[in-house]
Design a protein around this motif. Structure first.
Motif, PDB file in Angstrom:
ATOM      1  N   ILE A  14       1.010  -1.183   0.086  1.00  0.00           N
ATOM      2  CA  ILE A  14       0.122  -0.058  -0.019  1.00  0.00           C
ATOM      3  C   ILE A  14       1.085   1.246  -0.058  1.00  0.00           C
ATOM      4  O   ILE A  14       0.762   2.118  -0.771  1.00  0.00           O
ATOM      5  N   SER A  15       1.924   1.303   0.986  1.00  0.00           N
ATOM      6  CA  SER A  15       2.930   2.304   0.863  1.00  0.00           C
ATOM      7  C   SER A  15       3.472   2.639  -0.436  1.00  0.00           C
ATOM      8  O   SER A  15       3.914   3.689  -0.961  1.00  0.00           O
ATOM      9  N   ASP A  16       3.914   1.547  -1.056  1.00  0.00           N
ATOM     10  CA  ASP A  16       4.518   1.280  -2.409  1.00  0.00           C
ATOM     11  C   ASP A  16       3.488   2.040  -3.455  1.00  0.00           C
ATOM     12  O   ASP A  16       3.820   2.916  -4.104  1.00  0.00           O
ATOM     13  N   LEU A  17       2.258   1.743  -3.295  1.00  0.00           N
ATOM     14  CA  LEU A  17       1.209   2.357  -4.190  1.00  0.00           C
ATOM     15  C   LEU A  17       1.236   3.732  -3.933  1.00  0.00           C
ATOM     16  O   LEU A  17       0.923   4.327  -5.089  1.00  0.00           O
ATOM     17  N   GLU A  18       1.130   4.039  -2.848  1.00  0.00           N
ATOM     18  CA  GLU A  18       1.110   5.765  -2.536  1.00  0.00           C
ATOM     19  C   GLU A  18       1.982   6.296  -2.947  1.00  0.00           C
ATOM     20  O   GLU A  18       2.063   7.466  -3.780  1.00  0.00           O
ATOM     21  N   ALA A  19       3.660   5.658  -2.871  1.00  0.00           N
ATOM     22  CA  ALA A  19       4.718   6.438  -3.631  1.00  0.00           C
ATOM     23  C   ALA A  19       4.637   6.450  -4.938  1.00  0.00           C
ATOM     24  O   ALA A  19       4.920   7.356  -5.746  1.00  0.00           O
ATOM     25  N   ILE A  20       4.090   5.390  -5.606  1.00  0.00           N
ATOM     26  CA  ILE A  20       4.064   5.363  -7.195  1.00  0.00           C
ATOM     27  C   ILE A  20       3.121   6.400  -7.700  1.00  0.00           C
ATOM     28  O   ILE A  20       3.216   7.182  -8.666  1.00  0.00           O
ATOM     29  N   ILE A  87       0.305  -9.763  -1.539  1.00  0.00           N
ATOM     30  CA  ILE A  87       1.182  -8.857  -2.168  1.00  0.00           C
ATOM     31  C   ILE A  87       2.081  -8.290  -1.276  1.00  0.00           C
ATOM     32  O   ILE A  87       1.826  -7.469  -0.237  1.00  0.00           O
ATOM     33  N   VAL A  88       3.286  -8.487  -1.439  1.00  0.00           N
ATOM     34  CA  VAL A  88       4.460  -8.044  -0.489  1.00  0.00           C
ATOM     35  C   VAL A  88       4.932  -6.606  -0.796  1.00  0.00           C
ATOM     36  O   VAL A  88       4.949  -5.663   0.057  1.00  0.00           O
ATOM     37  N   ASN A  89       5.098  -6.453  -2.238  1.00  0.00           N
ATOM     38  CA  ASN A  89       5.707  -5.023  -2.629  1.00  0.00           C
ATOM     39  C   ASN A  89       5.521  -4.826  -3.891  1.00  0.00           C
ATOM     40  O   ASN A  89       5.320  -5.802  -4.714  1.00  0.00           O
TER      41      ASN A  89
END
Length: 108
Positions: A14-20, A87-89
């Motif tokens: 979820i953090s990765d999606l926010e950064a993307i 989903i890990v990352n």
């Protein structure tokens, strides 16, 4: 018949999606482009549940880890545990996910 598995995004994913999303918005200047891109990534993540063992095995990085590409611009890393896909990352833009995942396994 193949069983479809539930898909759960980790806090890291979820953090990765926010950064993307932040990166795409900054690069494109368009909320609609950003939302469309992030929505397609989410759809791809959910699609992993249809063929959970279809991703590339990456036991060399972490036990049980698998990866699938997304539009030549991201890699989705996940593990299958019983009847759930975790989903890990989600790594975007050529990030060295092998090193990043490998480093997360090492004690601080």
């Amino acid at each position: 018949m193949i069983q479809r598995l539930a898909v759960v995004l980790s806090e890291g994913a979820i953090s990765d999606l926010e950064a993307i999303a932040a990166y795409v918005l900054e690069s494109s200047g368009s909320e609609s482009i950003t939302n469309g891109f992030v929505d397609r990534i989410k759809e791809r993540c959910l699609g992993v549940g249809n063929v959970p063992r279809g991703g590339r095995p990456r036991d060399d990085i972490a036990p049980g880890l698998r990866t699938v590409p997304f539009e030549h611009s991201a890699v989705i890393a996940y593990v299958v545990e019983s009847d759930v896909v975790h989903i890990v990352n989600i790594f975007h833009g050529g990030r060295d996910y092998e090193a990043l995942i490998g480093d997360s396994d090492k004690p601080s």
